[in-house]
Design a protein around this motif. Structure first.
Motif, mmCIF file in Angstrom:
data_model
loop_
_atom_site.group_PDB
_atom_site.id
_atom_site.type_symbol
_atom_site.label_atom_id
_atom_site.label_comp_id
_atom_site.label_asym_id
_atom_site.label_seq_id
_atom_site.Cartn_x
_atom_site.Cartn_y
_atom_site.Cartn_z
ATOM 1 N N TYR A 168 2.614 -0.239 -25.628
ATOM 2 C CA TYR A 168 2.656 -0.947 -24.148
ATOM 3 C C TYR A 168 2.054 0.239 -23.263
ATOM 4 C CZ TYR A 168 4.550 -3.342 -20.355
ATOM 5 O OH TYR A 168 4.936 -4.172 -18.945
ATOM 6 N N SER A 169 2.206 1.402 -23.337
ATOM 7 C CA SER A 169 1.403 2.364 -22.338
ATOM 8 C C SER A 169 0.112 2.450 -22.759
ATOM 9 C CB SER A 169 1.928 3.855 -22.865
ATOM 10 O OG SER A 169 3.620 3.995 -22.617
ATOM 11 N N LYS A 170 -0.497 2.066 -23.632
ATOM 12 C CA LYS A 170 -1.998 2.032 -24.036
ATOM 13 C C LYS A 170 -2.575 0.811 -22.838
ATOM 14 C CE LYS A 170 -6.032 2.495 -25.754
ATOM 15 N NZ LYS A 170 -6.643 1.138 -25.227
ATOM 16 N N SER A 171 -1.961 -0.366 -22.993
ATOM 17 C CA SER A 171 -2.268 -1.374 -22.369
ATOM 18 C C SER A 171 -2.101 -0.944 -20.802
ATOM 19 C CB SER A 171 -1.425 -2.659 -22.405
ATOM 20 O OG SER A 171 -0.045 -2.522 -22.132
ATOM 21 N N ILE A 172 -1.222 0.093 -20.284
ATOM 22 C CA ILE A 172 -1.039 0.219 -18.977
ATOM 23 C C ILE A 172 -1.874 1.209 -18.298
ATOM 24 C CG2 ILE A 172 0.617 0.981 -17.107
ATOM 25 C CD1 ILE A 172 2.932 0.066 -19.157
ATOM 26 N N LEU A 173 -2.134 2.207 -19.423
ATOM 27 C CA LEU A 173 -2.915 3.563 -18.886
ATOM 28 C C LEU A 173 -4.269 3.565 -19.179
ATOM 29 C CD1 LEU A 173 0.070 5.979 -19.882
ATOM 30 C CD2 LEU A 173 -0.339 4.997 -17.680
ATOM 31 N N ILE A 183 -2.950 6.637 -11.627
ATOM 32 C CA ILE A 183 -3.019 5.305 -12.196
ATOM 33 C C ILE A 183 -1.728 4.423 -11.760
ATOM 34 C CG2 ILE A 183 -2.817 4.175 -14.296
ATOM 35 C CD1 ILE A 183 -4.119 6.491 -15.777
ATOM 36 N N HIS A 184 -2.010 3.217 -11.185
ATOM 37 C CA HIS A 184 -0.827 2.429 -10.955
ATOM 38 C C HIS A 184 0.068 1.897 -12.010
ATOM 39 C CE1 HIS A 184 1.507 -0.155 -8.143
ATOM 40 N NE2 HIS A 184 1.035 -1.383 -8.907
ATOM 41 N N HIS A 227 0.807 -1.247 0.053
ATOM 42 C CA HIS A 227 -0.035 0.165 0.082
ATOM 43 C C HIS A 227 0.727 1.237 -0.008
ATOM 44 C CE1 HIS A 227 -3.552 2.437 0.833
ATOM 45 N NE2 HIS A 227 -2.752 2.990 1.886
ATOM 46 N N TRP A 228 2.058 1.430 0.836
ATOM 47 C CA TRP A 228 2.805 2.355 0.906
ATOM 48 C C TRP A 228 3.573 2.692 -0.454
ATOM 49 C CZ3 TRP A 228 8.321 2.306 0.703
ATOM 50 C CH2 TRP A 228 8.914 3.617 1.121
ATOM 51 N N LEU A 229 3.829 1.517 -1.168
ATOM 52 C CA LEU A 229 4.759 1.465 -2.532
ATOM 53 C C LEU A 229 3.485 2.412 -3.709
ATOM 54 C CD1 LEU A 229 7.189 0.944 -3.896
ATOM 55 C CD2 LEU A 229 6.230 -1.130 -4.525
ATOM 56 N N LEU A 256 5.114 11.310 -13.676
ATOM 57 C CA LEU A 256 4.236 12.505 -13.436
ATOM 58 C C LEU A 256 2.812 11.984 -13.940
ATOM 59 C CD1 LEU A 256 6.446 15.141 -14.996
ATOM 60 C CD2 LEU A 256 6.048 14.893 -12.350
ATOM 61 N N ILE A 257 2.823 11.236 -14.847
ATOM 62 C CA ILE A 257 1.344 10.502 -15.237
ATOM 63 C C ILE A 257 0.699 9.997 -13.961
ATOM 64 C CG2 ILE A 257 0.112 9.074 -16.907
ATOM 65 C CD1 ILE A 257 1.916 10.069 -19.125
ATOM 66 N N GLN A 258 1.720 8.991 -13.593
ATOM 67 C CA GLN A 258 1.126 7.949 -12.304
ATOM 68 C C GLN A 258 0.586 8.854 -11.405
ATOM 69 O OE1 GLN A 258 3.916 5.342 -11.137
ATOM 70 N NE2 GLN A 258 2.775 4.274 -9.613
ATOM 71 N N THR A 259 1.548 10.022 -10.880
ATOM 72 C CA THR A 259 1.237 10.744 -9.727
ATOM 73 C C THR A 259 -0.003 11.445 -10.091
ATOM 74 O OG1 THR A 259 3.547 10.756 -9.116
ATOM 75 C CG2 THR A 259 1.895 12.626 -8.163
ATOM 76 N N LEU A 260 -0.254 12.302 -11.242
ATOM 77 C CA LEU A 260 -1.308 13.110 -11.348
ATOM 78 C C LEU A 260 -2.822 12.313 -11.664
ATOM 79 C CD1 LEU A 260 0.364 15.706 -13.578
ATOM 80 C CD2 LEU A 260 -0.131 16.066 -11.299
ATOM 81 N N SER A 261 -2.639 11.163 -12.350
ATOM 82 C CA SER A 261 -3.824 10.636 -12.744
ATOM 83 C C SER A 261 -4.152 9.396 -11.867
ATOM 84 C CB SER A 261 -3.544 9.922 -14.019
ATOM 85 O OG SER A 261 -2.511 8.838 -13.891
#
Length: 456
Positions: free
Chosen positions: A394-399, A346-347, A15-17, A339-344
């Motif tokens: 690959y980013s499409k499958s992640i995001l 998304i893990h 959870h912390w990660l 930045l995308i992960q932090t702002l959106s």
């Protein structure tokens, strides 16, 4: 009970990660450091291929002919010296003197030396590598003025005029493709190889037959002319031993590199896609040696001038410069995902970061391998496009959205284009790179201003 505590601790760590910005930053930084290992192997691969290219080029040149350096013609003039020995006679109780004669040599440079050099260049290929080779005809003319060695302490009557010879030194004895004869007035003299026992010298010696003519070199100007035809590679050089030395060079090679202590005249130099023409003129005042030398021929290779014929193949150098920016590319790409992960919210799993980083390192192996079969620009475009498309999909499958993958693809395209511009520049590489990095930093600061860094 202990198992439950371990599971609870693992859940807390996971959870912390996922939620901690600090944890994600540490994870991204750790992955960037890990990816430096394959980048170091890629740099080793580039160096290995570059050394392999040098070995193949040297092998091609060795079989065809090495670089050409001409040092001559030098007049070798024998002269007599004398020494006295005293011997004591026991019977007469007196000394008597005995005079011994020794033969030594003076080496005289010509008053004028004019060279006309025609070079027919081409490339020879072996596998993926190529080398520049050439066939050149070098026509020499000039003259010697009457020799006077009285300033050196040698009397005219002690010079053995009818046993003079001419010496030419060259670096490419193997590459000579025609008989060498020097014409003095109306008579021609052939040359033979004079074995060079000085293993430290890169020059071999050609020496003419004895010139049995006392009038030559003694009382009048002596004109000379001779020609040499070489198969050679890499470069052509001439040592300016004439009191006035000129050289005109004409070649079909479009990428010459003028080398040595003396550059050609700008007024007459011409370089086009079909070849080049260049003229040199060196006066005795331009160089630090005299026209007469006793005991031995001086080593004057440092005064040589001429032209280097090199295939403009710097793909390995460009690949190496590109790989030096690998850390920057991986770091900035991970920063975009962070930045995308932090702002959106998304893990992104560490394994997915690792896959993206490995895809970025594959760019350099593709670049090296493709550049051996094509020009650098085409190899760079194909390698960059392949990696950008792979990471974008690959980013499409992640995001799970089109907006962010398109942004990532455009960012990578701009980054690779920026790096390509830098590695093409020489004088302005540092300036353009510094401005580019400043703008990237400004964009990151602007985008990250809304992130709550205190929450995590």
């Amino acid at each position: 009970m202990e198992t439950q505590n371990n599971n609870l601790q693992q859940n807390k760590f996971g959870h912390w990660l996922k939620t901690s910005i600090t944890a994600r930053m540490l994870m991204v930084g750790f992955l960037v450091i890990i990816l430096l290992v394959p980048l170091s192997y890629i740099n080793s691969l580039i160096n290995e291929r570059a050394f392999r290219q040098k070995d193949v080029v040297n092998e091609i040149n060795k079989k065809w002919g090495n670089d050409v350096l001409v040092y001559g013609p030098i007049l070798k003039l024998p002269y007599k010296t004398y020494s006295e020995t005293k011997t004591f006679n026991e019977k007469t109780k007196t000394y008597f003197k005995e005079t011994q004669t020794h033969i030594k040599y003076a080496y005289i440079f010509p008053e004028h030396l004019n060279a006309t050099v025609d070079v027919n260049s081409k490339t020879l290929k072996r596998g993926n590598f190529e080398s520049a080779v050439f066939t050149t005809t070098m026509d020499f003319t000039g003259n010697y003025i009457p020799v006077d060695l009285t300033a050196k302490g040698i009397k005219q009557e002690d010079i053995v005029w009818n046993e003079a010879s001419i010496i030419i030194k060259t670096s490419n004895l193997k590459g000579i493709k025609s008989e060498v004869q020097i014409k003095l007035e109306d008579k021609a003299y052939s040359f033979e190889t004079n074995f060079n026992q000085n293993t430290n010298s890169r020059l071999d010696v050609l020496e003419s037959a004895l010139i049995k003519n006392e009038d030559l070199f003694k009382t009048k100007n002596t004109p000379f002319s001779f020609s040499m035809t070489f198969n050679g590679s890499r470069q052509i050089e001439l040592i300016p031993i004439g009191k006035t030395t000129t050289m005109h060079m004409n070649s079909n090679w479009a990428d010459p590199s003028f080398m040595g202590n003396y550059l050609p005249n700008d007024e007459t130099k011409s370089i086009t896609k079909d070849g080049f023409k260049a003229d040199w003129k060196i006066l005795h005042i331009n160089r630090a040696f005299s026209q007469q030398h006793l005991k031995s021929i001086p080593k004057l290779s440092q005064f040589a001038f001429g032209t280097k014929f090199m295939v403009m193949v710097d793909e390995y150098q460009k690949s190496e410069r590109s790989a030096k920016y690998g850390f920057l590319v991986i770091g900035l790409t991970f920063l975009v995902f962070f930045l995308i992960q932090t702002l959106s919210k998304i893990h992104i799993h560490p394994f997915q970061y690792l896959m993206i980083g490995l895809a970025l390192t594959m760019f350099y192996t593709l670049l090296v391998s493709l550049s051996e079969h094509s020009n650098f620009l085409k190899a760079y475009v194909i390698s960059g496009a392949s990696v950008i498309v792979l990471i974008t999909l690959y980013s499409k499958s992640i995001l799970k959205t089109f907006k962010f993958p398109i942004f990532i693809g455009l960012s990578l395209t701009g980054l690779y284009a920026f790096i390509y511009v830098i590695i093409q520049l020489e004088n302005y590489a540092l300036l353009v790179g510094s401005i580019g990095l400043f703008l990237i930093l400004a964009i990151v600061m602007f985008v990250s201003r809304k992130i709550d860094w205190h929450n995590g």
